[in-house]
Scaffold this motif. Structure first.
Motif, PDB file in Angstrom:
ATOM      1  N   TRP A 132       0.807  -1.220   0.000  1.00 51.28           N
ATOM      2  CA  TRP A 132       0.000   0.000   0.000  1.00 51.28           C
ATOM      3  C   TRP A 132       0.844   1.276   0.000  1.00 51.28           C
ATOM      4  CZ3 TRP A 132      -3.120  -1.735   4.973  1.00 51.28           C
ATOM      5  CH2 TRP A 132      -3.507  -3.066   4.826  1.00 51.28           C
ATOM      6  N   SER A 172       7.759   5.521  10.099  1.00 49.60           N
ATOM      7  CA  SER A 172       6.846   4.466   9.629  1.00 49.60           C
ATOM      8  C   SER A 172       5.430   4.788  10.094  1.00 49.60           C
ATOM      9  CB  SER A 172       7.264   3.102  10.204  1.00 49.60           C
ATOM     10  OG  SER A 172       6.973   3.062  11.585  1.00 49.60           O
ATOM     11  N   GLY A 173       4.479   4.045   9.557  1.00 52.23           N
ATOM     12  CA  GLY A 173       3.101   4.232   9.997  1.00 52.23           C
ATOM     13  C   GLY A 173       2.948   3.967  11.485  1.00 52.23           C
ATOM     14  N   SER A 174       3.622   2.933  11.967  1.00 50.89           N
ATOM     15  CA  SER A 174       3.519   2.607  13.399  1.00 50.89           C
ATOM     16  C   SER A 174       4.027   3.766  14.252  1.00 50.89           C
ATOM     17  CB  SER A 174       4.340   1.358  13.734  1.00 50.89           C
ATOM     18  OG  SER A 174       3.860   0.249  13.021  1.00 50.89           O
ATOM     19  N   TYR A 202      -6.373  -1.821  12.801  1.00 52.51           N
ATOM     20  CA  TYR A 202      -4.946  -2.128  12.774  1.00 52.51           C
ATOM     21  C   TYR A 202      -4.211  -0.796  12.690  1.00 52.51           C
ATOM     22  CZ  TYR A 202      -0.330  -3.598  11.311  1.00 52.51           C
ATOM     23  OH  TYR A 202       1.024  -3.777  11.254  1.00 52.51           O
ATOM     24  N   HIS A 203      -3.256  -0.595  13.609  1.00 49.61           N
ATOM     25  CA  HIS A 203      -2.515   0.664  13.614  1.00 49.61           C
ATOM     26  C   HIS A 203      -1.013   0.437  13.645  1.00 49.61           C
ATOM     27  CE1 HIS A 203      -6.157   3.077  14.092  1.00 49.61           C
ATOM     28  NE2 HIS A 203      -6.536   2.259  15.054  1.00 49.61           N
ATOM     29  N   GLU A 236      -9.319   4.500  11.844  1.00 49.69           N
ATOM     30  CA  GLU A 236      -8.973   4.465  10.419  1.00 49.69           C
ATOM     31  C   GLU A 236     -10.207   5.011   9.691  1.00 49.69           C
ATOM     32  OE1 GLU A 236      -7.003   0.533   9.108  1.00 49.69           O
ATOM     33  OE2 GLU A 236      -7.819   0.070  11.080  1.00 49.69           O
ATOM     34  N   ASP A 247      -6.038   8.000  11.667  1.00 47.41           N
ATOM     35  CA  ASP A 247      -4.893   7.245  11.144  1.00 47.41           C
ATOM     36  C   ASP A 247      -5.111   7.064   9.643  1.00 47.41           C
ATOM     37  OD1 ASP A 247      -3.042   5.439  10.294  1.00 47.41           O
ATOM     38  OD2 ASP A 247      -3.475   3.912  11.811  1.00 47.41           O
ATOM     39  N   VAL A 284      -2.719   6.444   7.530  1.00 44.75           N
ATOM     40  CA  VAL A 284      -1.504   5.820   7.009  1.00 44.75           C
ATOM     41  C   VAL A 284      -1.822   5.049   5.728  1.00 44.75           C
ATOM     42  CG1 VAL A 284       0.196   4.010   7.506  1.00 44.75           C
ATOM     43  CG2 VAL A 284      -0.279   5.786   9.198  1.00 44.75           C
ATOM     44  N   MET A 285      -2.941   4.305   5.713  1.00 43.54           N
ATOM     45  CA  MET A 285      -3.319   3.598   4.491  1.00 43.54           C
ATOM     46  C   MET A 285      -4.183   4.475   3.574  1.00 43.54           C
ATOM     47  SD  MET A 285      -5.638   0.223   3.759  1.00 43.54           S
ATOM     48  CE  MET A 285      -7.211   1.054   3.806  1.00 43.54           C
ATOM     49  N   LYS A 290       3.270   5.705   4.418  1.00 44.81           N
ATOM     50  CA  LYS A 290       3.070   4.977   3.151  1.00 44.81           C
ATOM     51  C   LYS A 290       3.219   5.906   1.944  1.00 44.81           C
ATOM     52  CE  LYS A 290       0.503   1.099   5.129  1.00 44.81           C
ATOM     53  NZ  LYS A 290       1.329  -0.088   5.005  1.00 44.81           N
TER      54      LYS A 290
END
Ligand code: PLP
Length: 420
Positions: free
Chosen positions: A44, A102-104, A135-136, A196, A230, A232-233, A259
């Motif tokens: 992604w 990073s996303g985390s 999911y994070h 999300e 979030d 991130v995606m 990402k």
């Protein structure tokens, strides 16, 4: 045996680990001469396409001037111009940009900012409200705010307690909103709600409505609970708009990006925050500074390539491109819709998904491994989430390549149907 230990890979199964020698557009070229279509944008991250010429030029140019520079109390032009660009492109209340890798870490930083905000304004709060199936990330903090299960059971005693609202599936929206409202009324009050926006990724590409997202934000605002998005995606056009929050007209207190922030070319993350959150940490009291860093914070080359990504978003018809990809994805879904082995075809923007076997198996027990191998044999990188197969390609994917992906999904469904 190679000394390399791969993520989310069971080495004991001795499954093939192909070696990539070159990337281009929507394809990975392997050492054994195959051209593999990357139907999941390499987890992604790849938005414009692999080895994008503008991004590669930005890397070359920045790497002639910079390597890593300490970022505690130092700065550089790529970080400054990227931060200005991010503030301009995101909702107006988001005024400050904190970099990580990073996303985390973008999410860890968001959680620490939220707790820091309350601590530094002498109203300590610690509880985080989360959404079921979220999911994070994979650090202890981000696993704590994500769905519990096989991914994190070995670490369960170390994960902190959270309050969980049910996923707002069709018909369950009000129950989910009521749960958030009830948590926000409880004493001690929650520090933040993390979500999300519009679609849960690793939880199974589960889509919910913009109205519900807007209502969550309204509840948080009414109760003075921080709202963390979030993205991130979902950021960088995946859901059809630059940010998913735009579709709900929502402006979060804290926004997590990673990402596609660099178009996928280099690792980088940014956590954006409003002025009150920054101001709670700005003081003459050194004990109130934000205590977070990593050695590679704001790597100048990564910041430069992210700034070029923003320039692509400004210069090129990106929204037309994601709209066109969304239509092509819908055409793919329409071709397989109604197949007896498949259910719940769904799409949000450029992300399309469908369930095999009614998604009855778990992440490890379902058809996932069989499907992954089925696609790999056809030179397709598709990595199912249990029984859920999703397609989330780079925006440059050729229509013929995308057709091949959807044709293979149809063939997989036919094969399963014939076996049953
Ligand atoms: N948040 C969301 C919504 C994600 O989808 C992911 C990764 O897939 C993360 C956070 C973690 O990002 P990373 O893998 O870069 O740490």
């Amino acid at each position: 045996m190679s000394p390399v230990w791969h993520p989310f890979t069971q080495h004991g199964l001795n499954e093939p680990i192909p070696e990539v020698v070159r990337t281009e557009g929507a394809a990975l070229h392997t050492a054994d001469g195959r051209r593999v279509i990357d139907a999941i944008s390499s987890w992604w991250v790849i938005t414009h396409g692999h080895s994008h010429p503008r991004l590669q030029a930005a890397i070359r140019s920045a790497s002639e001037r910079f390597d890593q520079i300490i970022f505690a109390g130092w700065t550089h032009e790529p970080a400054e111009s990227l931060a200005r660009g991010l503030v301009d492109m995101t909702p107006e209340p988001l005024q400050h940009v904190f970099y990580s890798d990073s996303g985390s870490t973008a999410v860890e930083v968001a959680l620490k900012m939220a707790l820091g905000f309350w601590a530094n304004t002498d109203r300590p709060r610690h509880r985080i409200v989360v959404m079921q199936h979220s999911y994070h990330g994979d650090t202890i903090g981000t696993m704590s705010v994500g769905e519990r299960g096989v991914f994190n059971q070995a670490y369960a005693p170390l994960l902190f307690d959270v309050a969980t609202v049910p996923f707002p599936a069709a018909g369950m929206e009000q129950a989910s909103l009521d749960a958030l409202d009830a948590f926000c009324r409880q004493e001690p009050k929650p520090a933040a709600f993390i979500v999300e926006p519009l679609i849960l990724g690793a939880g199974g590409m589960l889509i919910y409505s913009a109205e519900t997202l807007r209502a969550y934000a309204g509840i948080c605002a009414r109760h003075g609970v921080l709202f963390i998005a979030d993205e991130v995606m979902t950021g960088w056009g995946r859901t059809g708009t630059l940010l998913a929050c735009e579709q709900a007209g929502v402006s979060p207190d804290i926004l997590c990006l990673s990402k596609g922030l660099t178009g996928g070319a280099l690792p980088l993350a940014a956590t954006l925050a409003t002025a009150p959150i920054f101001e709670a940490h700005r003081s003459t009291d050194r004990s109130k500074m934000f205590f977070h860093s990593s050695s590679y914070t704001a790597n100048p080359i990564a910041c430069a390539v992210a700034a070029e990504n923003l320039a692509i978003w400004r210069d090129e018809p990106m929204l037309d491109r994601v709209t066109a990809l969304g239509s092509a994805q819908q055409a793919g879904l329409d071709c397989i819709a109604g197949h007896p082995a498949l259910s719940n075809p769904r799409r949000l923007g450029t992300i399309a998904a469908v369930d095999f076997d009614g998604a009855r198996g778990g992440y490890l027990s379902g058809r996932g491994p069989w499907l992954k191998a089925f696609f790999a044999e056809r030179d397709l990188l598709v990595r199912p989430l249990g029984d859920t197969v999703y397609v989330m390609p780079p925006y440059c994917i050729d229509p013929a390549d995308l057709d091949r992906v959807w044709q293979a999904i149809g063939e997989a469904a036919d094969t399963i149907d014939a076996q049953d």
